[in-house]
Design a protein around this motif. Sequence first.
Motif, PDB file in Angstrom:
ATOM      1  N   GLU A  34       0.843  -1.193   0.000  1.00 39.06           N
ATOM      2  CA  GLU A  34       0.000   0.000   0.000  1.00 39.06           C
ATOM      3  C   GLU A  34       0.875   1.238   0.000  1.00 39.06           C
ATOM      4  OE1 GLU A  34      -3.472   0.302   2.529  1.00 39.06           O
ATOM      5  OE2 GLU A  34      -3.535  -1.897   2.692  1.00 39.06           O
ATOM      6  N   VAL A  35       0.454   2.240  -0.777  1.00 40.36           N
ATOM      7  CA  VAL A  35       1.158   3.514  -0.830  1.00 40.36           C
ATOM      8  C   VAL A  35       0.169   4.628  -0.513  1.00 40.36           C
ATOM      9  CG1 VAL A  35       2.906   2.713  -2.466  1.00 40.36           C
ATOM     10  CG2 VAL A  35       0.796   3.718  -3.338  1.00 40.36           C
ATOM     11  N   GLU A  36       0.708   5.791  -0.211  1.00 45.70           N
ATOM     12  CA  GLU A  36      -0.140   6.936   0.124  1.00 45.70           C
ATOM     13  C   GLU A  36      -1.051   7.276  -1.049  1.00 45.70           C
ATOM     14  OE1 GLU A  36       0.357  11.568   1.583  1.00 45.70           O
ATOM     15  OE2 GLU A  36       2.096  10.238   1.560  1.00 45.70           O
ATOM     16  N   ASN A  37      -2.284   7.648  -0.719  1.00 40.01           N
ATOM     17  CA  ASN A  37      -3.235   8.007  -1.765  1.00 40.01           C
ATOM     18  C   ASN A  37      -3.977   9.291  -1.369  1.00 40.01           C
ATOM     19  OD1 ASN A  37      -4.530   5.581  -0.075  1.00 40.01           O
ATOM     20  ND2 ASN A  37      -6.104   7.096  -0.492  1.00 40.01           N
ATOM     21  N   PRO A  38      -4.520  10.005  -2.358  1.00 37.07           N
ATOM     22  CA  PRO A  38      -5.292  11.211  -2.058  1.00 37.07           C
ATOM     23  C   PRO A  38      -6.561  10.865  -1.289  1.00 37.07           C
ATOM     24  CG  PRO A  38      -4.861  11.008  -4.417  1.00 37.07           C
ATOM     25  CD  PRO A  38      -4.431   9.741  -3.777  1.00 37.07           C
ATOM     26  N   LYS A  39      -7.081  11.810  -0.581  1.00 35.22           N
ATOM     27  CA  LYS A  39      -8.335  11.629   0.157  1.00 35.22           C
ATOM     28  C   LYS A  39      -9.480  12.161  -0.700  1.00 35.22           C
ATOM     29  CE  LYS A  39      -5.886  10.047   3.455  1.00 35.22           C
ATOM     30  NZ  LYS A  39      -5.293   8.800   3.051  1.00 35.22           N
ATOM     31  N   PHE A  40     -10.171  11.231  -1.358  1.00 37.88           N
ATOM     32  CA  PHE A  40     -11.329  11.581  -2.176  1.00 37.88           C
ATOM     33  C   PHE A  40     -12.590  11.510  -1.324  1.00 37.88           C
ATOM     34  CE2 PHE A  40      -8.325   9.766  -5.329  1.00 37.88           C
ATOM     35  CZ  PHE A  40      -8.231  10.849  -6.184  1.00 37.88           C
ATOM     36  N   GLU A  41     -13.726  11.846  -1.912  1.00 34.56           N
ATOM     37  CA  GLU A  41     -15.003  11.727  -1.208  1.00 34.56           C
ATOM     38  C   GLU A  41     -15.520  10.289  -1.225  1.00 34.56           C
ATOM     39  OE1 GLU A  41     -15.799  12.970  -5.455  1.00 34.56           O
ATOM     40  OE2 GLU A  41     -14.443  13.665  -3.899  1.00 34.56           O
ATOM     41  N   PHE A  42     -14.735   9.391  -1.742  1.00 32.68           N
ATOM     42  CA  PHE A  42     -15.039   7.956  -1.764  1.00 32.68           C
ATOM     43  C   PHE A  42     -13.756   7.222  -1.390  1.00 32.68           C
ATOM     44  CE2 PHE A  42     -14.116   9.617  -5.954  1.00 32.68           C
ATOM     45  CZ  PHE A  42     -13.052   8.842  -6.368  1.00 32.68           C
ATOM     46  N   GLY A  43     -13.885   5.972  -0.995  1.00 32.42           N
ATOM     47  CA  GLY A  43     -12.729   5.207  -0.558  1.00 32.42           C
ATOM     48  C   GLY A  43     -11.835   4.761  -1.700  1.00 32.42           C
ATOM     49  N   VAL A  44     -10.545   4.860  -1.495  1.00 35.76           N
ATOM     50  CA  VAL A  44      -9.566   4.342  -2.447  1.00 35.76           C
ATOM     51  C   VAL A  44      -8.411   3.719  -1.666  1.00 35.76           C
ATOM     52  CG1 VAL A  44     -10.098   6.026  -4.260  1.00 35.76           C
ATOM     53  CG2 VAL A  44      -8.248   6.496  -2.665  1.00 35.76           C
ATOM     54  N   ILE A  45      -7.803   2.728  -2.259  1.00 36.66           N
ATOM     55  CA  ILE A  45      -6.540   2.186  -1.767  1.00 36.66           C
ATOM     56  C   ILE A  45      -5.631   2.087  -2.985  1.00 36.66           C
ATOM     57  CG2 ILE A  45      -5.359   0.212  -0.741  1.00 36.66           C
ATOM     58  CD1 ILE A  45      -7.960  -0.470   0.733  1.00 36.66           C
ATOM     59  N   TRP A  46      -4.460   2.673  -2.883  1.00 36.30           N
ATOM     60  CA  TRP A  46      -3.484   2.590  -3.962  1.00 36.30           C
ATOM     61  C   TRP A  46      -2.418   1.582  -3.575  1.00 36.30           C
ATOM     62  CZ3 TRP A  46      -2.299   8.123  -6.197  1.00 36.30           C
ATOM     63  CH2 TRP A  46      -3.462   8.632  -6.777  1.00 36.30           C
ATOM     64  N   LEU A  47      -2.096   0.710  -4.530  1.00 33.74           N
ATOM     65  CA  LEU A  47      -1.098  -0.318  -4.324  1.00 33.74           C
ATOM     66  C   LEU A  47       0.019  -0.160  -5.351  1.00 33.74           C
ATOM     67  CD1 LEU A  47      -3.500  -3.386  -3.942  1.00 33.74           C
ATOM     68  CD2 LEU A  47      -2.467  -2.033  -2.110  1.00 33.74           C
ATOM     69  N   LYS A  48       1.204  -0.627  -4.979  1.00 35.96           N
ATOM     70  CA  LYS A  48       2.362  -0.549  -5.870  1.00 35.96           C
ATOM     71  C   LYS A  48       3.071  -1.892  -5.874  1.00 35.96           C
ATOM     72  CE  LYS A  48       6.643   2.046  -6.519  1.00 35.96           C
ATOM     73  NZ  LYS A  48       7.528   3.067  -5.931  1.00 35.96           N
ATOM     74  N   LEU A  49       3.504  -2.304  -7.058  1.00 37.27           N
ATOM     75  CA  LEU A  49       4.292  -3.527  -7.219  1.00 37.27           C
ATOM     76  C   LEU A  49       5.575  -3.159  -7.944  1.00 37.27           C
ATOM     77  CD1 LEU A  49       4.361  -6.633  -6.864  1.00 37.27           C
ATOM     78  CD2 LEU A  49       3.393  -6.803  -9.149  1.00 37.27           C
ATOM     79  N   GLY A  50       6.702  -3.451  -7.344  1.00 36.80           N
ATOM     80  CA  GLY A  50       7.969  -3.063  -7.956  1.00 36.80           C
ATOM     81  C   GLY A  50       8.117  -1.556  -7.983  1.00 36.80           C
ATOM     82  N   SER A  51       8.784  -1.070  -9.001  1.00 37.64           N
ATOM     83  CA  SER A  51       9.044   0.367  -9.043  1.00 37.64           C
ATOM     84  C   SER A  51       8.055   1.158  -9.877  1.00 37.64           C
ATOM     85  CB  SER A  51      10.455   0.611  -9.597  1.00 37.64           C
ATOM     86  OG  SER A  51      10.544   0.123 -10.927  1.00 37.64           O
ATOM     87  N   SER A  52       7.198   0.462 -10.650  1.00 39.02           N
ATOM     88  CA  SER A  52       6.386   1.264 -11.571  1.00 39.02           C
ATOM     89  C   SER A  52       4.969   0.774 -11.841  1.00 39.02           C
ATOM     90  CB  SER A  52       7.115   1.374 -12.916  1.00 39.02           C
ATOM     91  OG  SER A  52       7.278   0.085 -13.482  1.00 39.02           O
ATOM     92  N   LEU A  53       4.517  -0.323 -11.227  1.00 37.97           N
ATOM     93  CA  LEU A  53       3.154  -0.785 -11.492  1.00 37.97           C
ATOM     94  C   LEU A  53       2.248  -0.394 -10.331  1.00 37.97           C
ATOM     95  CD1 LEU A  53       1.013  -2.240 -13.134  1.00 37.97           C
ATOM     96  CD2 LEU A  53       1.737  -4.365 -12.065  1.00 37.97           C
ATOM     97  N   PHE A  54       1.254   0.420 -10.631  1.00 33.01           N
ATOM     98  CA  PHE A  54       0.309   0.880  -9.619  1.00 33.01           C
ATOM     99  C   PHE A  54      -1.075   0.320  -9.903  1.00 33.01           C
ATOM    100  CE2 PHE A  54       3.716   3.899  -9.446  1.00 33.01           C
ATOM    101  CZ  PHE A  54       3.834   4.186  -8.093  1.00 33.01           C
ATOM    102  N   LEU A  55      -1.746  -0.094  -8.848  1.00 34.11           N
ATOM    103  CA  LEU A  55      -3.115  -0.597  -8.916  1.00 34.11           C
ATOM    104  C   LEU A  55      -3.953   0.286  -8.006  1.00 34.11           C
ATOM    105  CD1 LEU A  55      -5.119  -2.803  -9.872  1.00 34.11           C
ATOM    106  CD2 LEU A  55      -4.397  -4.148  -7.899  1.00 34.11           C
ATOM    107  N   HIS A  56      -4.952   0.942  -8.573  1.00 31.21           N
ATOM    108  CA  HIS A  56      -5.835   1.820  -7.811  1.00 31.21           C
ATOM    109  C   HIS A  56      -7.159   1.111  -7.580  1.00 31.21           C
ATOM    110  CE1 HIS A  56      -3.698   5.738  -9.301  1.00 31.21           C
ATOM    111  NE2 HIS A  56      -2.875   4.893  -8.706  1.00 31.21           N
ATOM    112  N   LEU A  57      -7.470   0.839  -6.329  1.00 31.29           N
ATOM    113  CA  LEU A  57      -8.730   0.203  -5.963  1.00 31.29           C
ATOM    114  C   LEU A  57      -9.692   1.304  -5.537  1.00 31.29           C
ATOM    115  CD1 LEU A  57      -7.268  -2.788  -3.958  1.00 31.29           C
ATOM    116  CD2 LEU A  57      -7.790  -2.640  -6.397  1.00 31.29           C
TER     117      LEU A  57
END
Length: 138
Positions: A34-57
């Motif tokens: 898990e990496v830091e993510n912005p605070k939106f008006e809805f829930g999000v979790i940002w994930l990172k794999l390695g140095s450059s692949l991001f998955l935004h839930l």
Amino acid sequence: MAAAKGAFLNHVSRESSDIRRLADFYKEIFGFEEVENPKFEFGVIWLKLGSSLFLHLIERDPKTKLPEGPWSATSAVADPKNLPRGHHVCFSVSNFDSFVQTLKEKRIETHERTQPNGKTKQVFFFDPDGNGLEVAST
């Protein structure tokens, strides 16, 4: 000439009614962090794999009419045998055989095959929300 210059993949996003469950799956199965993510008006979790692949839930908006995914279908679309020709995200791993064994131990339904060249092994399966995944040997 392409309109975009210096284009590269920024992130992949997945919508879910349970982003914590989905985050835990991707962390446990693929090793995302898990990496830091912005605070939106809805829930999000940002994930990172390695140095450059991001998955935004992203928390599913209950007011939308977007399909939930294969699990809400009544046809055979939820069968991983259909994923080679369906929508999926692919990861490559160096420990393909033990990775597949882990999926089986977790009772995740899979479909395995080898590409016609006989060199690349593939396994197809779904995440807990029904998003198609492929893992290929390196």
